[in-house]
Design an enzyme around this catalytic site. Structure first.
Site, short mmCIF file in Angstrom:
data_model
loop_
_atom_site.label_atom_id
_atom_site.label_comp_id
_atom_site.label_asym_id
_atom_site.label_seq_id
_atom_site.Cartn_x
_atom_site.Cartn_y
_atom_site.Cartn_z
CB CYS A 165 -0.96 -0.02 1.18
SG CYS A 165 -0.16 0.00 2.79
NE ARG A 194 -4.02 2.46 3.68
CZ ARG A 194 -4.20 3.22 2.59
NH1 ARG A 194 -5.42 3.51 2.20
NH2 ARG A 194 -3.18 3.68 1.91
#
Lengths: 405, 307
Positions: free
Chosen positions: B257, B262
């Site tokens: 990411c 995340r």
């Protein structure tokens, strides 16, 4: 009837230098402080252990200094219409109830969501509380105190308290034997009623506050005037005497107990004094095969449950050790360490009363502190029902004792 | 009457066994599962929230707090917590190799999943996420606590380090150049993936190039969750969502990411729920998009102007 004369005390004897008593008190104080530090740094106990010991000590000192004794205060009301002690009990209920609600606001933002607040003493509302309360109230009258007061009176050299506490072990064992019956017949299907669930916090607070206010008003109106306390001389000796020697005004004790109950609930578990004593009774009873190893439902209910401890000293044991030690310090310094002689009848009654205390507090999962005080603080109906039955038991017991004496 | 007693005792014993944490332990546990075990010493509940201070305002009773930006990283270097400090952390949290570790956190368990990846990387077997995290717990209006629990310190020792759960820049460059049989999965927003923006507005950590790693496919992380509850979608739904972009478990995949946290959420779905082989690239776009001389795909042709 009680070990210690009712407030206001007779003019206390002139201060006397009692090296032995003072040395013992100092040793106990040093022991408490040292043990607090030691527990704090100990892997098995840590902050929680230190907190349990020291909060117990504060509780014991408060009980001793302000004579926060459910039985003495109720008996003063029934026999002499003295209001100050009962008003102190009501003050403790009111202050703790407010404190708990402040904590509830952070922990249980939605009281109607169907979840009970963590650890609070909210028990099923069944007829076992009536049986337990009556037995406990009667036991208080026969033995001269409730369990928490017997603990603090150990520190005042009471002769009846050790007998009552010994009797309580027997009462606990009887209670354990009767547990499956009471659980099946009275507890298993009874509703657990937490007032905020249906009334909201505002409604529950208003309801309880109204009941307390009405009780206080009735007692206030029907009380006999008590002699005013002499003013404290504005000297250093005067202040020291007021703090360390004279009994504290009952309401000071009541408000302080309510505040301490809030702090103890925030940091650990609700106030309670019987869990460890019950655990010892369970250990003893199991050892001799008097108690079944499996007690249905005992661990699923909330109160002063006598459960297995991970360490040699459970947090409740440390709390009670702190309580007894600090009460002894208070009694020794104030010159209230006064063993009294009793006839055999009173000693036997203390033992029988102790049995009733143990039995009643096991069936109700707590005593005046764990079920009544911590239950009403928790906005639980169980606290009120136990309390009402207990007051009735005390009333009957007081009449009985008047006849006997 | 006797039968009633026997049934009651049997039920009680059974309840006792279930309470000891062994039943229903999988990669995801429910709020009910956690609520029943807040005092169970064989379970350690850990909050890893993105926003500092959330734990202190009220957490799930029995949960300990772990800070992602101090406890789980190796300051001042950019790296995950080193082995020694991880052992110290696990010991402080009273964890043994047999402990059931359950993590949860604020928005959709982002950093809780990152914590779970680190626990897996350091060889801890029993790791789960509380499905839905704080979001679901609060939505169900369950009780909170403001008191950190007292836990008994342990002596935790890492015995295996699963380095294959982690990808470094050279692994990603090899995959980008087709020199390694690895798929690439970019879980950022479509705008970041296509290079229309370098990073979402307002974030501090930037790359000086826009776009994505050549060969990567884009499945934004949020596709994996039910937006109402914050829970992961069902296994079947997840399978279909990733298969649509060619991620079907037939070959290992590297997930990344922007800053590498995340993506742990998607890594968790792929490896723990679907059982695919995947590596998490924690350097992510803030490393790759700043690296000199690596191939980049930038469909939008956005140029960094230093503004």
């Amino acid at each position: 009837m009680t070990d210690i004369p009712a407030t206001p005390p007779a003019p206390s004897p002139p201060p006397r230098w009692r090296p032995l008593r003072w040395s013992i008190a100092l040793c106990l104080l040093a022991g408490l402080v040292g043990a607090g530090f030691y527990l704090h740094g100990h892997d098995d106990y840590g902050r929680a252990g230190s907190w349990a010991l020291l909060s117990g000590a504060v509780f014991g000192y408060l009980l001793q200094r302000s004579r926060f004794c459910f039985f003495c205060n109720l008996a003063d009301w029934f026999t002499e219409r003295k209001a100050s002690g009962v008003l102190a009990l009501l003050a403790a209920l009111a202050v703790g109830m407010l404190g708990y609600t402040v904590i509830y606001g952070a922990w249980v933002p939605y009281p109607d969501a169907g979840f009970l607040p963590p650890r609070a003493h909210i028990a099923p509302v069944g007829w076992h509380l009536v049986v337990g309360g009556l037995a406990f109230g009667l036991g208080m009258a026969l033995s001269g105190s409730c369990l928490s007061a017997h603990f603090y009176r150990l520190g005042e050299g009471s002769v009846r308290s050790p007998l009552a506490l010994l009797g309580a072990i027997g009462g606990f064992i009887l209670g354990f034997r009767a547990w499956p019956f009471f659980y099946m017949q009275a507890m298993a299907d009874s509703p657990v009623i937490w007032l905020p669930e249906s009334w909201g916090y505002t409604g529950a607070l208003l309801l309880q506050a109204s009941v307390l206010a009405v009780l206080a008003l009735v007692i206030w109106l029907r009380a006999k005037p008590e002699p005013a306390r002499p003013p404290t001389p504005r000297t250093l000796t005067g202040i020291l005497r007021a703090v360390f020697v004279e009994r504290w005004p009952g309401v000071v004790g009541g408000v302080s107990v309510g505040a301490l109950a809030t702090a103890v609930y925030l940091r650990a578990t609700p106030l309670g004094v019987t869990a460890e004593w019950g655990r010892l009774a369970r250990l003893a009873g199991s050892r001799f095969g008097w108690i079944s190893d499996t007690l249905p439902g005992l661990d699923s209910l909330r109160g002063c449950n006598p459960v297995e401890a991970a360490n040699i000293f459970s947090p409740n044991a440390l709390f009670v050790i702190g309580l007894v030690s600090a009460a002894a310090i208070g009694g020794l310094v104030a010159g209230q360490f006064q063993p009294r002689k009793y006839g055999p009848l009173h000693l036997i009654l203390a033992l029988i009363g102790g049995v009733l205390l143990g039995f009643g507090s096991l069936i109700s999962l707590g005593c005046t502190i764990g079920t009544l005080l911590s239950g009403v603080h928790a906005l639980a109906v169980s606290g009120w029902l136990f309390g009402a039955a207990m007051v009735a038991g005390v009333y009957v017991g007081v009449q009985l004792m008047i006849r006997i004496e | 009457m006797k039968i009633r007693y026997a049934g009651l005792i049997a039920g009680w014993v059974l309840a006792g066994l279930v309470q000891h944490g062994v039943a229903d332990f999988g990669p995801l546990v429910t709020t009910e599962w956690v609520a029943e075990r807040t005092d169970d010493p064989s379970v350690r509940l850990i909050e890893v929230s993105v926003e500092p201070g959330v734990y202190e305002t009220g957490h799930i009773p029995g949960a300990v707090n772990v800070s992602w930006h101090t406890d789980l990283v190796d300051n001042p270097a950019r790296d995950i917590v080193n082995r020694e400090n991880f052992e110290a952390l696990a010991s402080r949290l009273g964890i043994t190799p047999d402990t059931y570790v359950v993590l949860y956190g604020d928005p959709n368990n982002w950093f809780a999943a990152w914590g779970a990846w680190i626990f897996k990387l350091y060889g801890h077997e029993r790791v789960a996420l509380l499905d839905g995290g704080r979001k679901k717990w609060n939505a169900e209006r369950r009780p909170l606590s403001t008191v950190p629990p007292t836990v008994r310190r342990t002596q935790y020792t890492v015995t295996t380090v699963n380095e294959d759960l982690r990808a470094f820049l050279p692994d990603v460059v090899k995959a980008a150049k087709g020199e390694a049989n690895y798929g690439l999965l970019d879980i950022r927003s479509p705008d970041e993936f296509r290079g229309r923006i370098i990073a979402p507005p307002g974030v501090q950590e930037l790359a000086v190039r826009a776009g994505h790693v050549p060969g990567a496919v884009n499945v934004p992380w949020v596709e994996a969750v039910n937006p109402d509850t914050g829970e992961f979608r069902s296994k079947e739904e997840l399978q279909a969502i990733y298969a649509e972009q060619g991620v079907d478990g037939s070959k290992p995949v590297i997930v990344y990411c922007r800053i590498g946290e995340r993506s742990a959420h998607t890594w968790y779905a792929l490896t723990q729920i679907l059982g695919y082989e995947a590596k998490q690239y924690d350097g992510s776009w803030t490393e790759y998009g700043n690296a000199v001389g690596v191939p980049i795909e930038n469909p939008s042709q956005t140029i960094w102007t230093g503004q």
